[in-house]
Design an enzyme around this catalytic site. Sequence first.
Site, PDB file in Angstrom:
ATOM      1  N   GLY A  12       0.826  -1.206   0.000  1.00 35.34           N
ATOM      2  CA  GLY A  12       0.000   0.000   0.000  1.00 35.34           C
ATOM      3  C   GLY A  12       0.857   1.252   0.000  1.00 35.34           C
ATOM      4  N   TYR A  15      -0.613   7.265   2.688  1.00 32.98           N
ATOM      5  CA  TYR A  15       0.224   8.088   3.575  1.00 32.98           C
ATOM      6  C   TYR A  15       1.158   7.219   4.418  1.00 32.98           C
ATOM      7  CZ  TYR A  15      -3.073  11.738   2.347  1.00 32.98           C
ATOM      8  OH  TYR A  15      -3.838  12.628   1.655  1.00 32.98           O
ATOM      9  N   ASN A  39       1.589  -1.552  -4.738  1.00 37.94           N
ATOM     10  CA  ASN A  39       0.369  -0.730  -4.657  1.00 37.94           C
ATOM     11  C   ASN A  39      -0.496  -0.997  -5.884  1.00 37.94           C
ATOM     12  OD1 ASN A  39      -0.992   1.533  -3.146  1.00 37.94           O
ATOM     13  ND2 ASN A  39      -0.879   2.466  -5.167  1.00 37.94           N
ATOM     14  N   VAL A  83      -2.757  -6.709  -4.089  1.00 42.63           N
ATOM     15  CA  VAL A  83      -2.517  -7.761  -3.100  1.00 42.63           C
ATOM     16  C   VAL A  83      -3.811  -8.558  -2.935  1.00 42.63           C
ATOM     17  CG1 VAL A  83      -1.933  -8.246  -0.689  1.00 42.63           C
ATOM     18  CG2 VAL A  83      -0.835  -6.331  -1.884  1.00 42.63           C
ATOM     19  N   GLU A 170     -16.815  18.266   5.151  1.00 39.38           N
ATOM     20  CA  GLU A 170     -15.873  18.825   4.166  1.00 39.38           C
ATOM     21  C   GLU A 170     -16.473  18.763   2.758  1.00 39.38           C
ATOM     22  OE1 GLU A 170     -11.841  17.149   4.727  1.00 39.38           O
ATOM     23  OE2 GLU A 170     -11.469  19.121   5.609  1.00 39.38           O
TER      24      GLU A 170
END
Length: 403
Positions: A12, A15, A39, A83, A170
């Site tokens: 992954g 962040y 990823n 994955v 948001e």
Amino acid sequence: MSFERKKILVLGAGYAGLSTVTKLQKLLSVQEADITLINKNEYHYESTWLHETAAGSMNWEDGVYPIAKVVDNMKVRFVPAEVTKIDRDNKVVQTNQGEFDFDILVVSLGFESESFGIEGMDEYAETIVSPQSAVKAREEIEKNFINYKTSQDKRDLAILVGGAGFTGVEFLGELVETLPELCKAHGIDYNDVKITCVEAMPTMLPMFSDELTQHAVDFLEKRGVEFMLGTAIVAANDKGFVVKVNDQEQQIEASSVIWTAGVRGSKLMEESFEGVKRGRIVVNNDLTIDGYDNIYAIGDVAAVMNGTGKDARPYPTTAQIAMQLGEHTAKNIKLSLDGDKKEPFVYDDKGTVCSLGSKDGIGVVMGKEIKGKPAAFMKKVIDTRAVFKIGGLALAATKGKFM
Ligand SMILES: Cc1cc2nc3c(=O)[nH]c(=O)nc-3n(C[C@H](O)[C@H](O)[C@H](O)COP(=O)(O)OP(=O)(O)OC[C@H]3O[C@@H](n4cnc5c(N)ncnc54)[C@H](O)[C@@H]3O)c2cc1C
């Protein structure tokens, strides 16, 4: 001290994963470690900006950058692959591009949408969990607005948002900024647009004081958002949401339905480890999982406890903590390769800012409450800092938010 070259596998490139790899490539030499990053996509996306894409204020391409731009290919092999299985005991990870074995594994597969078993939610609502889903949410709103011109059906101008949490608020903040433009483009009167936000809890944004929350509510209500707090959504269907008010079920109708109220860690976590709840596994204070001192779980797949004992609670999963976890994992891997004791993770909470479009917001930074323009400015600083921390000045110059 170990002289054997260890195979480090990071799963992954969000962040957490990218913070791990960019730190590892600084700390370790090629002789010490063989680092592989896997990823799904060739690019990293800024998940914290996805609501902007969903509301139409940012093209999805502006919120992503190629992973190859930030990894040192002399030290790290990047493999674009999905994955499919983690075999922790045989130290093998399966992907759609073949198998990869490891000595040390970092699992940072992030979050996905969680509908909490609400009937029809997965089928009928759009989500904001990836660039693709955010683009789809935006396209759905646009399609319905365009359709209104021929249908003259007010439901085509109705938008239902499930959840008044951080992402919901948001998203609403961006939406009230971009919809007037969309209306203008299609000759629609903004007063005919109906935005309803349904929230099961009687209050919203528990991380902020009542005063800050009220600022957000006032900002959004003034621009036409209607809140239905303390209202449980019991189903989603092709007409909108079915909600429960005073024990009575009611259908709320809207052509655009966006679910923002739930995320969970990757489903692969349940399939690969024991004791996983909603895709999250409790980790030791050195960020390894119980019984496996070579396997780290970080970011949204980890429950990092804020202490010990029965009062301990997991920290909320955020990009801020994910990046700190990544850096700490890299340090602990270096310590373990050097034969030193790993260090416990200590979270440094720098605060939180919730945007309300590009010009307003609410937040707590370094213990100080902020709202309005200063909050909007701080949000841009935080967003730019995240890019800088991973990709340095060159990346911040192209992807940072300076206006
Ligand atoms: C709209 C929105 C706004 C947010 N705002 C904020 C904010 O203001 N501040 C804040 O701190 N947090 C915010 N968050 C939360 C934050 O985005 C997450 O906590 C953070 O992204 C977690 O980072 P991560 O690295 O664990 O996972 P992710 O960012 O989800 O990264 C996981 C990576 O793994 C990849 N992956 C997943 N499954 C596989 C697989 N099977 N095979 C290969 N690759 C895979 C994904 O493609 C992705 O690249 C927000 C979230 C959303 C949705």
